[in-house]
Design an enzyme around this catalytic site. Structure first.
Site, PDB file in Angstrom:
ATOM      1  N   SER A 189      -2.923  -1.111  -3.487  1.00 26.47           N
ATOM      2  CA  SER A 189      -1.739  -1.899  -3.223  1.00 26.47           C
ATOM      3  C   SER A 189      -2.023  -3.269  -2.601  1.00 26.47           C
ATOM      4  CB  SER A 189      -0.809  -1.114  -2.301  1.00 26.47           C
ATOM      5  OG  SER A 189      -1.435  -0.909  -1.043  1.00 26.47           O
ATOM      6  N   LYS A 240      -1.944  -9.010   4.607  1.00 23.39           N
ATOM      7  CA  LYS A 240      -1.090  -8.177   3.753  1.00 23.39           C
ATOM      8  C   LYS A 240       0.273  -8.007   4.421  1.00 23.39           C
ATOM      9  CE  LYS A 240      -1.287  -3.642   1.374  1.00 23.39           C
ATOM     10  NZ  LYS A 240      -2.085  -2.404   1.213  1.00 23.39           N
ATOM     11  N   SER A 282      -6.475   1.392  -1.413  1.00 22.06           N
ATOM     12  CA  SER A 282      -5.746   0.123  -1.565  1.00 22.06           C
ATOM     13  C   SER A 282      -6.493  -1.135  -1.141  1.00 22.06           C
ATOM     14  CB  SER A 282      -4.422   0.175  -0.814  1.00 22.06           C
ATOM     15  OG  SER A 282      -3.475   0.818  -1.610  1.00 22.06           O
TER      16      SER A 282
HETATM   17  N1  GLN Z   1      -2.768   4.012  -4.907  1.00 21.93           N
HETATM   18  C1  GLN Z   1      -2.717   4.916  -3.805  1.00 21.93           C
HETATM   19  C2  GLN Z   1      -1.294   5.307  -3.544  1.00 21.93           C
HETATM   20  O1  GLN Z   1      -0.457   4.873  -4.253  1.00 21.93           O
HETATM   21  C3  GLN Z   1      -3.342   4.303  -2.613  1.00 21.93           C
HETATM   22  C4  GLN Z   1      -2.437   3.384  -1.895  1.00 21.93           C
HETATM   23  C5  GLN Z   1      -3.026   2.864  -0.634  1.00 21.93           C
HETATM   24  O2  GLN Z   1      -4.209   3.024  -0.355  1.00 21.93           O
HETATM   25  N2  GLN Z   1      -2.157   2.275   0.160  1.00 21.93           N
HETATM   26  O3  GLN Z   1      -0.987   6.035  -2.667  1.00 21.93           O
END
Ligand code: GLN
Length: 502
Positions: free
Chosen positions: A155, A80, A179
């Protein structure tokens, strides 16, 4: 050789170790798959073709010289793009870091490479990991390989889509509020958020430092176990990594789990949950029962999901998570000042404040700006107690619920997501609705627990359905073994999307 992309990481590593395939052939097979499908999926920010071939050749040379090549010897993986690598760029899919080359590499990547993995490139994400669909990326939206009109989740959407579309054998993601698990669920792959402190965060670009963990996305539970074992362990460069022995996650995988008690958190099975997902998870509970597990009902009152008369969802956990995560983000993102890091405006500025604000206004995307502002607000004098401190208290209550639940069961079985993958553009105008994509995942980060998302079949529309297993801190071996137990009973792992089969 394209069939090499159909193998799990473990199968591929075994073939290479046995001399039935070379690391170079494996790298080329994946690069061919990337040529064929990446233009549609758009999972990668950068593909490191030449570097991958070079790394693969080095593995082949080691093997030819009779040296060990590591448990991932020659296995092509993706990373990532919020995890620092000394090769290539680390952009966090943000314009502010568009040209950033990290001066050091994340411990997790060092460990993968030391285990013989070949890195194919960096995968797309919601800018700075803030989002649930990868549409907040400053580069491009990644598409769900099961239906390219749909999001891959986020994400870590690039990593999940790349694993599902066979554009890498496995990948690293990061999970602050879901995410890894939510995109794994949307793309039909396995994703593990390890216990907080299990994997070093050194070299992971910070979003919410008390929540962030790096973890694997993989084709099946065994691959996830292998990768987790490789990247885990104490690291003197991350003071929150825990000095604790790392168990052999693979050795324990097929150990029969005697008297396994599976808890179903009653609050998670409400009208907020898609009916097909609900059915699939209850079928999984039956499968566990048939395999000898005991099913108990438990309660997580502070993680409950309320629905008002208009059908609107709300959850203490999501509210608490978004306050904590944004507060930490507002502080972590202060470092992108165009002096130490990142994009600098080309406009003439009269003073340093103007330089900061113009550069940051140009470099950050809408969602990141929203979060910096909300986070700054909840931390400001006068609101700190009402929001941030209150959220910390709710966080404790959420954690206490888990502690009580784990007195009655070994693992929790619950949904990973309220729905299957949604359409591109469906939630982009409504940030609050987007935030609710995480109602089943955020409590795990707030409590520091490990969470495993595994495929549980396909919906009538042909989209992946997932379930989530949650365990007490440092219970990864049990969690993975419980996942493996379901996988064996259900034949839902390694499902290939139509674009791969066709
Ligand atoms: N969707 C969640 C957020 O926007 C989780 C994101 C993540 O785990 N990096 O914060």
């Amino acid at each position: 050789m394209s069939d090499l992309t159909e193998l799990t990481a473990i199968e591929l590593a075994d073939r290479i170790a046995a001399g039935d395939a070379s690391a170079e052939q494996a790298a080329r097979a994946y690069l061919d798959a990337i040529d064929a499908r990446e233009p549609t999926v758009q999972a990668y920010n950068e593909v490191w073709a030449d570097r991958a071939i070079e790394q693969a050749k080095a593995i082949d040379a080691r093997r030819a010289a009779g040296q060990g090549i590591g448990p991932l010897g020659g296995v092509p993986v993706a990373v990532k793009d919020n995890i620092c690598t000394t090769y290539g760029r680390t952009t966090c899919s943000s314009k502010i870091l568009a040209n950033f080359r990290a001066p050091y590499q994340a411990t997790a990547v060092d460990k993968l490479e030391a285990a013989g993995a070949v890195v194919l490139g960096k995968t797309n994400l919601d800018e700075f990991a803030m989002g649930s669909s990868t549409e907040n990326s400053g580069t491009k939206p990644t598409r769900n390989p099961w239906d390219t009109d749909r999001v891959p989740g986020g994400s870590s959407g690039g990593s999940a889509a790349a694993v599902a579309a066979r554009l890498c054998a496995a990948a690293l993601g990061s999970d602050t509020g879901g995410s890894i698990r939510q995109p794994a669920a949307f793309c039909g792959v396995v994703g593990l958020k390890p216990t907080y402190g299990r994997v070093s965060r050194y070299g992971l670009v910070a979003y919410g430092s008390s929540l962030d963990q790096i973890g694997p996305l993989a084709r099946d539970v065994a691959d996830a176990a292998l990768l987790t074992g490789v990247i885990s362990g104490h690291d003197g460069r991350d003071s929150t990594s825990v000095p604790r022995d790392v168990p052999d996650m693979l050795a324990e995988l097929d150990k029969p789990l005697e008297n396994l008690r599976i808890g179903l958190p009653r609050e998670f099975y409400s009208d907020a949950l898609d009916a097909e997902i609900n059915l699939a998870i209850h079928a999984a509970a039956e499968a566990y029962k048939d395999a000898g597990a005991e099913i108990v009902e438990v309660s997580l009152p502070h993680s409950r999901i309320d629905i008002d008369e208009a059908g609107k969802l709300s959850s203490y956990a999501a509210a608490c998570y978004y306050i904590v995560a944004m507060a930490e983000a507002s502080s972590n993102l202060a470092r992108y000042d165009s002096v130490h890091f990142g994009h600098r405006t080309a406009e003439r500025c009269d003073d340093i404040i103007e330089l900061y604000s113009r550069s940051r206004a140009e470099g950050f995307g809408e969602e990141v700006k929203r979060r910096i502002m909300l986070g700054t607000y909840t931390l400001s004098a006068g609101y700190y107690d009402a929001y941030y401190n209150k959220a910390l208290k709710v966080r404790r209550l959420i954690k206490n619920d888990f502690d009580a639940a784990f007195e009655r069961c070994d693992v929790l079985l619950c949904p990973a997501t309220p729905t299957t993958a949604f359409k591109l553009g469906e939630k982009t105008d409504d940030p609050l609705t987007m935030y609710l994509a995480d109602i089943y995942t955020v409590s795990v980060n707030l409590s520091g627990l490990p969470g495993l998302s595994i495929p549980a079949g396909l919906s009538a529309a042909g989209l992946p359905i997932a379930m989530q297993l949650i365990g007490p801190v440092f219970s990864e071996p049990t969690l993975l073994a419980a996942g493996r137990m379901y996988e064996k009973a259900s034949a839902t792992s390694c499902l290939a999307p139509p674009m791969v089969k066709g």
